[in-house]
Design a protein around this motif. Sequence first.
Motif, PDB file in Angstrom:
ATOM      1  N   ILE A 222       1.490 -34.609  48.102  1.00 52.81           N
ATOM      2  CA  ILE A 222       1.112 -34.977  49.642  1.00 52.81           C
ATOM      3  C   ILE A 222       1.886 -36.048  49.790  1.00 52.81           C
ATOM      4  O   ILE A 222       2.319 -36.346  51.037  1.00 52.81           O
ATOM      5  CB  ILE A 222      -0.240 -35.221  49.666  1.00 52.81           C
ATOM      6  N   PRO A 257       3.865 -34.250  53.385  1.00 50.82           N
ATOM      7  CA  PRO A 257       2.661 -33.526  54.014  1.00 50.82           C
ATOM      8  C   PRO A 257       1.554 -34.476  54.341  1.00 50.82           C
ATOM      9  O   PRO A 257       0.864 -34.120  55.648  1.00 50.82           O
ATOM     10  CB  PRO A 257       2.128 -32.710  52.719  1.00 50.82           C
ATOM     11  N   LYS A 260       2.804 -35.598  57.931  1.00 50.91           N
ATOM     12  CA  LYS A 260       2.514 -34.800  58.838  1.00 50.91           C
ATOM     13  C   LYS A 260       1.127 -34.276  59.045  1.00 50.91           C
ATOM     14  O   LYS A 260       0.891 -33.602  60.103  1.00 50.91           O
ATOM     15  CB  LYS A 260       3.252 -33.212  58.328  1.00 50.91           C
ATOM     16  N   GLY A 261       0.297 -34.569  58.331  1.00 46.66           N
ATOM     17  CA  GLY A 261      -1.139 -34.279  58.604  1.00 46.66           C
ATOM     18  C   GLY A 261      -2.018 -35.611  59.128  1.00 46.66           C
ATOM     19  O   GLY A 261      -2.999 -35.547  59.427  1.00 46.66           O
ATOM     20  N   GLU A 295      -4.319 -25.413  53.139  1.00 50.66           N
ATOM     21  CA  GLU A 295      -4.716 -26.503  53.961  1.00 50.66           C
ATOM     22  C   GLU A 295      -6.236 -27.164  53.569  1.00 50.66           C
ATOM     23  O   GLU A 295      -7.049 -26.686  53.111  1.00 50.66           O
ATOM     24  CB  GLU A 295      -5.239 -25.842  55.551  1.00 50.66           C
ATOM     25  N   THR A 296      -6.174 -28.603  53.326  1.00 46.43           N
ATOM     26  CA  THR A 296      -7.149 -29.353  52.632  1.00 46.43           C
ATOM     27  C   THR A 296      -7.553 -30.334  53.654  1.00 46.43           C
ATOM     28  O   THR A 296      -6.830 -31.119  54.201  1.00 46.43           O
ATOM     29  CB  THR A 296      -6.404 -29.861  51.576  1.00 46.43           C
ATOM     30  N   LYS A 310      -8.610 -35.306  58.643  1.00 50.32           N
ATOM     31  CA  LYS A 310      -7.317 -34.836  58.868  1.00 50.32           C
ATOM     32  C   LYS A 310      -7.049 -33.725  57.899  1.00 50.32           C
ATOM     33  O   LYS A 310      -7.493 -33.537  56.959  1.00 50.32           O
ATOM     34  CB  LYS A 310      -6.439 -35.794  58.570  1.00 50.32           C
ATOM     35  N   TYR A 311      -6.138 -32.954  58.390  1.00 48.72           N
ATOM     36  CA  TYR A 311      -5.878 -31.680  57.681  1.00 48.72           C
ATOM     37  C   TYR A 311      -4.698 -31.826  57.138  1.00 48.72           C
ATOM     38  O   TYR A 311      -3.371 -31.920  57.781  1.00 48.72           O
ATOM     39  CB  TYR A 311      -6.077 -30.217  58.293  1.00 48.72           C
ATOM     40  N   VAL A 312      -4.316 -31.804  55.511  1.00 43.97           N
ATOM     41  CA  VAL A 312      -3.106 -31.765  55.094  1.00 43.97           C
ATOM     42  C   VAL A 312      -2.778 -30.550  54.298  1.00 43.97           C
ATOM     43  O   VAL A 312      -3.629 -30.071  53.568  1.00 43.97           O
ATOM     44  CB  VAL A 312      -3.030 -33.032  54.107  1.00 43.97           C
ATOM     45  N   THR A 313      -1.676 -29.893  54.297  1.00 45.69           N
ATOM     46  CA  THR A 313      -1.254 -28.973  53.510  1.00 45.69           C
ATOM     47  C   THR A 313      -0.185 -29.308  52.327  1.00 45.69           C
ATOM     48  O   THR A 313       0.935 -29.480  52.705  1.00 45.69           O
ATOM     49  CB  THR A 313      -0.710 -27.661  54.356  1.00 45.69           C
TER      50      THR A 313
END
Length: 319
Positions: A222, A257, A260-261, A295-296, A310-313
Amino acid sequence: MGFIDQSIVPAEDGGLLDVYSSTVASAVDLVGPAVSRIERIGGRGGHGSGFVISPDGLIVTNNHVVEEGRLVRITTPDGFVTEGRVLGRDPDTDIALIRADSSVGAWARLGDSKRLKRGHIAIAIGNPLGFEWTVTAGIISALGRSMRAANGRVIDDVIQTDAALNPGNSGGPLVSSSGEVVGVNTAVIQGAQSIAFAVASNTAQYVVSELLRFGKVRRAFIGIAADTIELHRRVALQAGVTQTTSVRLRRVEPGSPAEKGGLQEGDLVLAINDKPVAGVDDVVRLMDGDRIGQETAFLIFSVQGTIETKYVTPAARPL
């Protein structure tokens, strides 16, 4: 340095010195017999330290001790010599795993590095500069640090200590006052008052389990560097979490990532996919290979002072 005249040491201080000495000696007696000298066989010579973590001869050391070698020579404290093979290595944490060809006697258990606090006693055991089974002691000055490994990657969940490390200590155990292995000694910054580092035992345990199962460590990327810090009770109550520590993002790599998240430097990570995050080791464990492309959800206390998700891939770890 001159000798201390015991006649001028207050009785209560002398008692404290005796307790300290007994604590260090007891820890060394517990773990010392499990510490071996590790030498590469073939290729460029080199040596370091390692320690046995199981009755069947699994030995933890540093990746830079074994490098690309597959065979090593193991010398135990009682002078027994055998060979071993490298089962796997992880340059990103500077951890390698060896299996001895024959029984090497004593073994030490990896403890829970989450129980450590700044100011705790830290004891380093190893083979510095060819002087076998040397012991140094100091205190733990920081937890959950990030540092850059020899390959340029950032190692997370690093313990900072002033227990003296020298060439040959690499791969040896960092031991708590209770005699538990709480870290794997890995590096020292010369010219910086002998600041030394060890990979925390919880992360080392995760790496060992991955190497045993897959022969490598699967990782989701990430793009952060982080520290473990105390979590203010007000923030914990506001977020509805129970842990007393969390993770502060010290760096978010541009274009990663995490960026971006929407993650930012200074954010506190409180949970990942509803699993509490109390230390950097939790982030390492939760960001395994299964999270790549998934998506995490990151529950954070933002630098703006708000609780947000927040959503991070995560992506595959860059080569």
